[in-house]
Design a protein around this motif. Structure first.
Motif, PDB file in Angstrom:
ATOM      1  N   ASP A   2       0.835  -1.209   0.000  1.00 11.96           N
ATOM      2  CA  ASP A   2       0.000   0.000   0.000  1.00 11.96           C
ATOM      3  C   ASP A   2       0.872   1.262   0.000  1.00 11.96           C
ATOM      4  OD1 ASP A   2      -2.386   1.414  -0.064  1.00 11.96           O
ATOM      5  OD2 ASP A   2      -2.545   1.519   2.116  1.00 11.96           O
ATOM      6  N   PHE A   3       1.847   1.258  -0.911  1.00 11.86           N
ATOM      7  CA  PHE A   3       2.777   2.376  -1.060  1.00 11.86           C
ATOM      8  C   PHE A   3       3.098   2.473  -2.535  1.00 11.86           C
ATOM      9  CE2 PHE A   3       7.171   4.162  -0.838  1.00 11.86           C
ATOM     10  CZ  PHE A   3       6.866   5.350  -0.184  1.00 11.86           C
ATOM     11  N   TYR A   4       3.058   3.691  -3.119  1.00 13.63           N
ATOM     12  CA  TYR A   4       3.030   3.794  -4.575  1.00 13.63           C
ATOM     13  C   TYR A   4       4.072   4.756  -5.154  1.00 13.63           C
ATOM     14  CZ  TYR A   4      -1.328   1.292  -3.934  1.00 13.63           C
ATOM     15  OH  TYR A   4      -2.258   0.353  -3.584  1.00 13.63           O
ATOM     16  N   THR A   5       5.018   5.228  -4.374  1.00 11.37           N
ATOM     17  CA  THR A   5       6.058   6.124  -4.888  1.00 11.37           C
ATOM     18  C   THR A   5       7.236   5.295  -5.366  1.00 11.37           C
ATOM     19  OG1 THR A   5       5.396   7.814  -3.281  1.00 11.37           O
ATOM     20  CG2 THR A   5       7.519   8.099  -4.384  1.00 11.37           C
ATOM     21  N   ALA A   6       7.455   5.267  -6.680  1.00 10.05           N
ATOM     22  CA  ALA A   6       8.507   4.422  -7.253  1.00 10.05           C
ATOM     23  C   ALA A   6       9.901   4.951  -6.928  1.00 10.05           C
ATOM     24  CB  ALA A   6       8.323   4.325  -8.763  1.00 10.05           C
ATOM     25  N   ILE A   7      10.909   4.133  -7.224  1.00 10.57           N
ATOM     26  CA  ILE A   7      12.294   4.510  -6.931  1.00 10.57           C
ATOM     27  C   ILE A   7      12.694   5.754  -7.717  1.00 10.57           C
ATOM     28  CG2 ILE A   7      14.698   3.745  -7.007  1.00 10.57           C
ATOM     29  CD1 ILE A   7      13.658   0.875  -7.043  1.00 10.57           C
ATOM     30  N   CYS A   8      12.332   5.781  -8.990  1.00 13.54           N
ATOM     31  CA  CYS A   8      12.772   6.862  -9.867  1.00 13.54           C
ATOM     32  C   CYS A   8      11.615   7.792 -10.203  1.00 13.54           C
ATOM     33  CB  CYS A   8      13.362   6.286 -11.159  1.00 13.54           C
ATOM     34  SG  CYS A   8      14.869   5.313 -10.870  1.00 13.54           S
ATOM     35  N   PRO A   9      11.888   9.112 -10.205  1.00 14.09           N
ATOM     36  CA  PRO A   9      13.196   9.735  -9.932  1.00 14.09           C
ATOM     37  C   PRO A   9      13.489   9.792  -8.437  1.00 14.09           C
ATOM     38  CG  PRO A   9      11.567  11.420 -10.319  1.00 14.09           C
ATOM     39  CD  PRO A   9      10.870  10.106 -10.569  1.00 14.09           C
ATOM     40  N   HIS A  10      14.793   9.835  -8.096  1.00  8.11           N
ATOM     41  CA  HIS A  10      15.180   9.976  -6.702  1.00  8.11           C
ATOM     42  C   HIS A  10      14.738  11.336  -6.174  1.00  8.11           C
ATOM     43  CE1 HIS A  10      17.369   6.309  -6.773  1.00  8.11           C
ATOM     44  NE2 HIS A  10      18.333   6.735  -7.565  1.00  8.11           N
ATOM     45  N   PRO A  11      14.195  11.381  -4.976  1.00 12.13           N
ATOM     46  CA  PRO A  11      13.745  12.674  -4.442  1.00 12.13           C
ATOM     47  C   PRO A  11      14.869  13.590  -3.994  1.00 12.13           C
ATOM     48  CG  PRO A  11      13.421  10.951  -2.818  1.00 12.13           C
ATOM     49  CD  PRO A  11      13.876  10.269  -4.086  1.00 12.13           C
ATOM     50  N   ASP A  12      15.956  13.017  -3.505  1.00 16.29           N
ATOM     51  CA  ASP A  12      17.012  13.850  -2.919  1.00 16.29           C
ATOM     52  C   ASP A  12      18.398  13.307  -3.227  1.00 16.29           C
ATOM     53  OD1 ASP A  12      16.858  11.578  -1.444  1.00 16.29           O
ATOM     54  OD2 ASP A  12      16.458  12.563   0.475  1.00 16.29           O
ATOM     55  N   ASN A  13      18.517  12.627  -4.362  1.00 12.27           N
ATOM     56  CA  ASN A  13      19.804  12.033  -4.698  1.00 12.27           C
ATOM     57  C   ASN A  13      20.746  13.081  -5.288  1.00 12.27           C
ATOM     58  OD1 ASN A  13      21.274   9.547  -4.686  1.00 12.27           O
ATOM     59  ND2 ASN A  13      21.228   9.595  -6.911  1.00 12.27           N
ATOM     60  N   VAL A  14      22.022  12.997  -4.961  1.00 11.27           N
ATOM     61  CA  VAL A  14      23.018  13.875  -5.561  1.00 11.27           C
ATOM     62  C   VAL A  14      23.220  13.438  -7.009  1.00 11.27           C
ATOM     63  CG1 VAL A  14      25.403  14.644  -5.480  1.00 11.27           C
ATOM     64  CG2 VAL A  14      24.142  14.235  -3.357  1.00 11.27           C
ATOM     65  N   PRO A  15      23.056  14.319  -8.002  1.00 11.88           N
ATOM     66  CA  PRO A  15      23.144  13.909  -9.403  1.00 11.88           C
ATOM     67  C   PRO A  15      24.519  13.380  -9.760  1.00 11.88           C
ATOM     68  CG  PRO A  15      22.294  16.144  -9.207  1.00 11.88           C
ATOM     69  CD  PRO A  15      22.784  15.753  -7.855  1.00 11.88           C
ATOM     70  N   ARG A  16      24.530  12.538 -10.761  1.00  8.51           N
ATOM     71  CA  ARG A  16      25.781  12.016 -11.294  1.00  8.51           C
ATOM     72  C   ARG A  16      26.006  12.669 -12.653  1.00  8.51           C
ATOM     73  NH1 ARG A  16      27.088   5.561 -11.904  1.00  8.51           N
ATOM     74  NH2 ARG A  16      28.795   5.695 -13.367  1.00  8.51           N
ATOM     75  N   GLU A  17      27.196  13.220 -12.895  1.00  6.01           N
ATOM     76  CA  GLU A  17      27.465  13.937 -14.139  1.00  6.01           C
ATOM     77  C   GLU A  17      27.634  12.963 -15.303  1.00  6.01           C
ATOM     78  OE1 GLU A  17      27.441  17.120 -14.771  1.00  6.01           O
ATOM     79  OE2 GLU A  17      26.881  17.599 -12.715  1.00  6.01           O
ATOM     80  N   ASN A  18      27.008  13.290 -16.419  1.00  7.28           N
ATOM     81  CA  ASN A  18      27.148  12.508 -17.639  1.00  7.28           C
ATOM     82  C   ASN A  18      27.308  13.473 -18.796  1.00  7.28           C
ATOM     83  OD1 ASN A  18      25.774  11.272 -20.193  1.00  7.28           O
ATOM     84  ND2 ASN A  18      26.395   9.514 -18.944  1.00  7.28           N
ATOM     85  N   SER A  19      28.322  13.265 -19.614  1.00  8.31           N
ATOM     86  CA  SER A  19      28.656  14.247 -20.640  1.00  8.31           C
ATOM     87  C   SER A  19      27.554  14.406 -21.682  1.00  8.31           C
ATOM     88  CB  SER A  19      29.965  13.834 -21.329  1.00  8.31           C
ATOM     89  OG  SER A  19      29.827  12.553 -21.901  1.00  8.31           O
ATOM     90  N   ASP A  20      26.784  13.360 -21.940  1.00  9.98           N
ATOM     91  CA  ASP A  20      25.743  13.423 -22.959  1.00  9.98           C
ATOM     92  C   ASP A  20      24.406  13.921 -22.409  1.00  9.98           C
ATOM     93  OD1 ASP A  20      27.432  12.451 -24.952  1.00  9.98           O
ATOM     94  OD2 ASP A  20      27.070  10.378 -24.324  1.00  9.98           O
ATOM     95  N   PHE A  21      24.144  13.622 -21.149  1.00 10.73           N
ATOM     96  CA  PHE A  21      22.819  13.914 -20.612  1.00 10.73           C
ATOM     97  C   PHE A  21      22.831  14.911 -19.458  1.00 10.73           C
ATOM     98  CE2 PHE A  21      22.626   9.729 -22.553  1.00 10.73           C
ATOM     99  CZ  PHE A  21      21.511   9.846 -23.357  1.00 10.73           C
ATOM    100  N   GLY A  22      23.988  15.487 -19.164  1.00  8.33           N
ATOM    101  CA  GLY A  22      24.050  16.433 -18.065  1.00  8.33           C
ATOM    102  C   GLY A  22      23.978  15.705 -16.731  1.00  8.33           C
TER     103      GLY A  22
END
Length: 359
Positions: free
Chosen positions: A315-335
């Motif tokens: 009885d819980f419906y908030t999926a993993i993604c997107p992360h609510p408070d995750n520190v972003p990981r840099e990716n050259s193609d997708f920012g």
């Protein structure tokens, strides 16, 4: 599990070396400066398999786990037949034993391992008889609410999924009462936001204590409603999660080993407690290179039950993604990006659906 073993054996070394609280300067005993932990087992199955983990400990640098590679790792049976066990990753060796290899893995036969390291050390285990496992009757799971106290001394109610096992202790193959041990594997589903991949992420659940049942000293022939695991309801359950309860048989030597490791795991680690002594091992050195050996190799059979939960159950419906408070990981193609962009960035993930995943 290997991490818990290293922590336990490190505690033993510290007790041996310090002796008392006032003794600060010390020279570590030479036999502990080049010591090795070897853990392994052969499992009857379809196919059968053998796995071995090798770590170095007691260099007193405390810089983390030190998995090491070997010159050779072999499994041997009672007739002297041997198979090389290939390396899967640093310090970890595993082999699926196929019928074409002409190496029978059967109840009542005995097996061991032989290992040579690059530092000159070599080891062999005793031959251990493979004993059958009792088949589990069921694994029940349900939602419960439990009152817990946070580190800030705040009391609150938490929703948990509770898992309990029901099993006989008499194996069908030999009609004997059998010691058992449980491992708990969690696999959850995760869909990412950019690649639109569906990943399955697996890992062993870390419980407070190693889960075993020793038949010595009692006449019990069944286990009913035994609590194995309590999981806090989280986002990883929403798309679906299986907990796989893996029950394995233990002979008397393996049972003694896991009982002793369990005792060390529950030790608070203060020097005011009685010294624990050395944990039993069935592995010995086969040359004179300095260094102690710890660990155990055993032969076993598994029985497994997979138990499923998802958003409708918890009885819980908030999926993993997107992360609510995750520190972003840099990716050259997708920012700025993280494992919710590409779920294969998640450790121990695969896009191949497990064979037991039927939902």
């Amino acid at each position: 599990m290997a991490k818990r073993l290293v922590q336990a054996f490190t505690f033993i070394a510290l007790v041996f070396c310090y002796g008392c609280l006032d003794q600060i300067q010390f020279d570590p005993p030479s036999e502990f400066q080049n010591s090795t932990v070897i853990m392994g087992k052969i499992v009857k199955g379809n196919p059968s398999s053998v796995e071995v983990t090798i770590q170095k400990v007691f260099d007193f640098s405390f810089t983390g786990e030190n998995f090491v590679n070997a010159v050779s790792v072999q499994v041997v049976d009672e007739s002297g037949k041997k198979l090389d066990i290939p390396q899967q990753q640093q310090g970890f060796y595993k082999l699926a034993i196929l019928p074409s290899m002409d190496f029978e893995v059967e109840i009542g036969r005995s097996y061991g391992i032989e290992i040579s390291l690059f530092d000159g050390q070599s080891f062999k285990s005793s031959l251990e008889e493979l004993i059958p496992v009792p088949g589990m009757e069921s694994v029940e799971h349900k939602l419960i609410t439990k009152e817990v106290t946070t580190p800030d001394s705040i009391t609150q109610n938490v929703t948990l999924v509770e898992y309990r096992v029901n099993t006989p202790l008499i194996a069908d193959a030999n009609q004997k009462r059998t010691n058992v041990k449980w491992d708990l594997l969690r696999t959850y589903k995760k869909t990412d936001l950019i690649a639109r991949d569906v990943c399955y992420v697996s890992g062993f659940e870390e419980s407070d204590l190693i889960q075993t049942f020793n038949t010595t000293g009692n006449t019990t022939s069944t286990i009913n409603d035994r609590l194995l695991l309590e999981q806090v309801v989280t986002r990883i359950m929403v798309e679906g999660q299986y907990v796989s309860v893996i029950q394995e048989s233990l002979n008397e030597g393996a049972m003694e080993f896991w009982d002793q490791v369990n005792g060390l795991s529950s030790n608070s680690g203060t020097f005011f407690e009685p010294p624990p002594g050395q944990v039993v091992t069935n592995i010995k050195k086969t040359n004179e290179v300095e260094g102690a050996i710890f660990g155990y190799f055993y032969a076993t059979e598994h029985d497994t039950i997979h138990t499923f939960v998802d958003s409708t159950f918890v009885d819980f419906y908030t999926a993993i993604c997107p992360h609510p408070d995750n520190v972003p990981r840099e990716n050259s193609d997708f920012g700025p990006c993280d494992d919710c962009c590409f779920c294969l960035w998640t450790p121990n993930s695969t896009t191949e659906k497990p064979s037991f995943w039927t939902r």
